[in-house]
Motif scaffolding. Structure first.
Motif, short mmCIF file in Angstrom:
data_model
loop_
_atom_site.label_atom_id
_atom_site.label_comp_id
_atom_site.label_asym_id
_atom_site.label_seq_id
_atom_site.Cartn_x
_atom_site.Cartn_y
_atom_site.Cartn_z
N GLN A 62 0.41 -0.90 0.39
CA GLN A 62 0.16 -0.40 -0.01
C GLN A 62 0.44 1.14 0.18
O GLN A 62 2.14 1.29 1.12
CB GLN A 62 -0.83 -0.14 1.29
CG GLN A 62 -1.93 -1.07 1.47
CD GLN A 62 -2.65 -1.22 2.56
OE1 GLN A 62 -2.23 -1.56 3.61
NE2 GLN A 62 -3.83 -0.29 2.38
N ARG A 64 2.37 5.11 1.19
CA ARG A 64 2.94 5.24 2.39
C ARG A 64 3.11 6.64 2.50
O ARG A 64 3.21 7.28 1.67
CB ARG A 64 3.79 4.24 3.13
CG ARG A 64 3.88 2.91 3.56
CD ARG A 64 3.25 2.30 4.20
NE ARG A 64 2.53 1.41 4.45
CZ ARG A 64 3.95 0.52 5.21
NH1 ARG A 64 4.43 0.94 6.37
NH2 ARG A 64 3.89 -0.80 4.90
N PRO A 65 2.33 7.32 3.19
CA PRO A 65 1.97 6.62 4.62
C PRO A 65 0.70 6.05 4.68
O PRO A 65 -0.43 6.73 3.48
CB PRO A 65 2.08 8.21 5.66
CG PRO A 65 1.57 8.85 4.00
CD PRO A 65 2.20 8.81 3.11
N LEU A 66 0.18 5.31 5.54
CA LEU A 66 -1.19 4.82 5.91
C LEU A 66 -2.12 5.45 6.36
O LEU A 66 -3.45 5.54 6.07
CB LEU A 66 -1.36 3.62 5.92
CG LEU A 66 -0.18 1.93 5.48
CD1 LEU A 66 -0.23 1.52 6.22
CD2 LEU A 66 -0.55 2.32 4.58
N TRP A 82 -1.90 -0.13 10.10
CA TRP A 82 0.09 0.82 10.95
C TRP A 82 0.83 -0.79 10.99
O TRP A 82 1.37 -1.70 10.39
CB TRP A 82 0.29 1.51 11.00
CG TRP A 82 1.56 1.98 11.11
CD1 TRP A 82 2.54 1.91 10.76
CD2 TRP A 82 2.32 3.01 11.96
NE1 TRP A 82 3.64 2.16 10.99
CE2 TRP A 82 3.55 3.27 12.07
CE3 TRP A 82 1.52 3.87 13.08
CZ2 TRP A 82 4.31 4.34 12.54
CZ3 TRP A 82 2.56 4.52 13.51
CH2 TRP A 82 3.67 5.05 13.75
N ARG A 131 11.96 0.42 5.28
CA ARG A 131 11.17 -0.06 6.23
C ARG A 131 11.73 1.96 7.78
O ARG A 131 9.80 2.42 8.51
CB ARG A 131 11.60 -0.74 7.11
CG ARG A 131 10.84 -2.10 6.40
CD ARG A 131 12.01 -3.28 7.35
NE ARG A 131 10.85 -2.85 8.30
CZ ARG A 131 11.22 -4.08 9.59
NH1 ARG A 131 12.43 -4.98 9.44
NH2 ARG A 131 10.73 -4.38 11.08
N ASN A 134 9.52 4.93 6.13
CA ASN A 134 7.60 4.38 6.32
C ASN A 134 7.51 5.20 7.29
O ASN A 134 6.52 5.76 7.70
CB ASN A 134 7.33 2.96 5.70
CG ASN A 134 7.58 2.94 3.94
OD1 ASN A 134 7.27 3.63 3.54
ND2 ASN A 134 8.08 1.75 4.19
N GLU A 138 4.48 7.83 8.26
CA GLU A 138 3.61 7.72 9.22
C GLU A 138 3.48 8.66 10.14
O GLU A 138 2.56 9.59 10.54
CB GLU A 138 4.00 6.61 9.76
CG GLU A 138 2.53 5.47 9.61
CD GLU A 138 1.60 5.53 8.69
OE1 GLU A 138 0.23 5.56 8.72
OE2 GLU A 138 2.11 4.78 7.36
#
Length: 215
Positions: A62, A64-66, A82, A131, A134, A138
């Motif tokens: 998906q 990012r950010p969610l 998340w 990671r 991400n 977020e």
């Protein structure tokens, strides 16, 4: 027989929370003893559970950010998305724990909030820059939303601006909950980084490798 056993299990839940079943390894005993009393009480029913996970948690690609605001998913749905993503990507020593709790996350916000700092630490301690990025994206998405909400209410404007502010206010509570979760997360990560016992170990229990290098 099953009903009687269930009743006995409830009566003895306090005692069950103090020790593991026979056959537990020394490592397991040490881990169990290190848990706070309230956590052991929470986890004790699982010691004799006959259920097992049959599916691995799947990572969904998906953007990012969610976190999307305003008008995004509710706080609980965002937190679940998340945590699920973090659990699926985890590679550290706590990854099996995150996978085991994956089925509970959707239904228990408390468990998500409890595990979130550990999941984020797993990402920060990894050598995967994506990671880490991400996680940063977020957190910044939540903080920018919270800051925008505050500044909007402090400004004057015409009817169209007022309508926009009213629309944002519908999601103000969700943004506040998300901001509170992020600040609690940052407080926990800061506490771990400043703890002289765990500073060299990267987090709770001294595990996690090079978390200090992520700062």
């Amino acid at each position: 027989g099953g009903g009687g056993g269930g009743g006995g299990g409830g009566a003895g839940s306090g005692a069950a929370a103090q020790r593991l079943p026979d056959g537990a390894t020394a490592e397991g005993e040490a881990f169990w003893a290190a848990l706070p009393d309230d956590v052991r009480v929470l986890l004790a029913p699982g010691l004799t559970s006959m259920y097992c996970l049959t599916q691995k948690i799947q990572a969904h690609k998906q953007p990012r950010p969610l976190y999307q605001a305003p008008g995004g998913p509710t706080f609980r749905r965002w937190m679940y998305a998340w945590c699920r993503a973090l659990a699926a990507e985890a590679t550290g020593p706590d990854a099996p724990l995150f996978a085991a709790c994956a089925g509970v996350l959707r239904h228990d916000t408390g468990t998500m909030l409890f595990l979130l700092p550990r999941m984020v630490l797993d990402a920060l301690a990894s050598f995967d820059q994506t990671r880490r990025d991400n996680v940063s994206a977020e957190i910044m998405a939540v903080l920018h939303d919270a800051a925008g909400e505050a500044s909007a209410w402090g400004e004057g404007g015409d009817h169209s601006t007022l309508h926009h502010h009213q629309q944002k206010s519908l999601h103000g509570e969700q943004a506040e909950l998300a901001a509170q979760a992020v600040f609690t997360l940052l407080d926990q990560l800061t506490a771990w980084s400043e703890d002289p016992v765990n500073n060299g170990g990267g987090g709770p229990g001294g595990s996690g490798g090079g978390a200090s290098s992520s700062s």
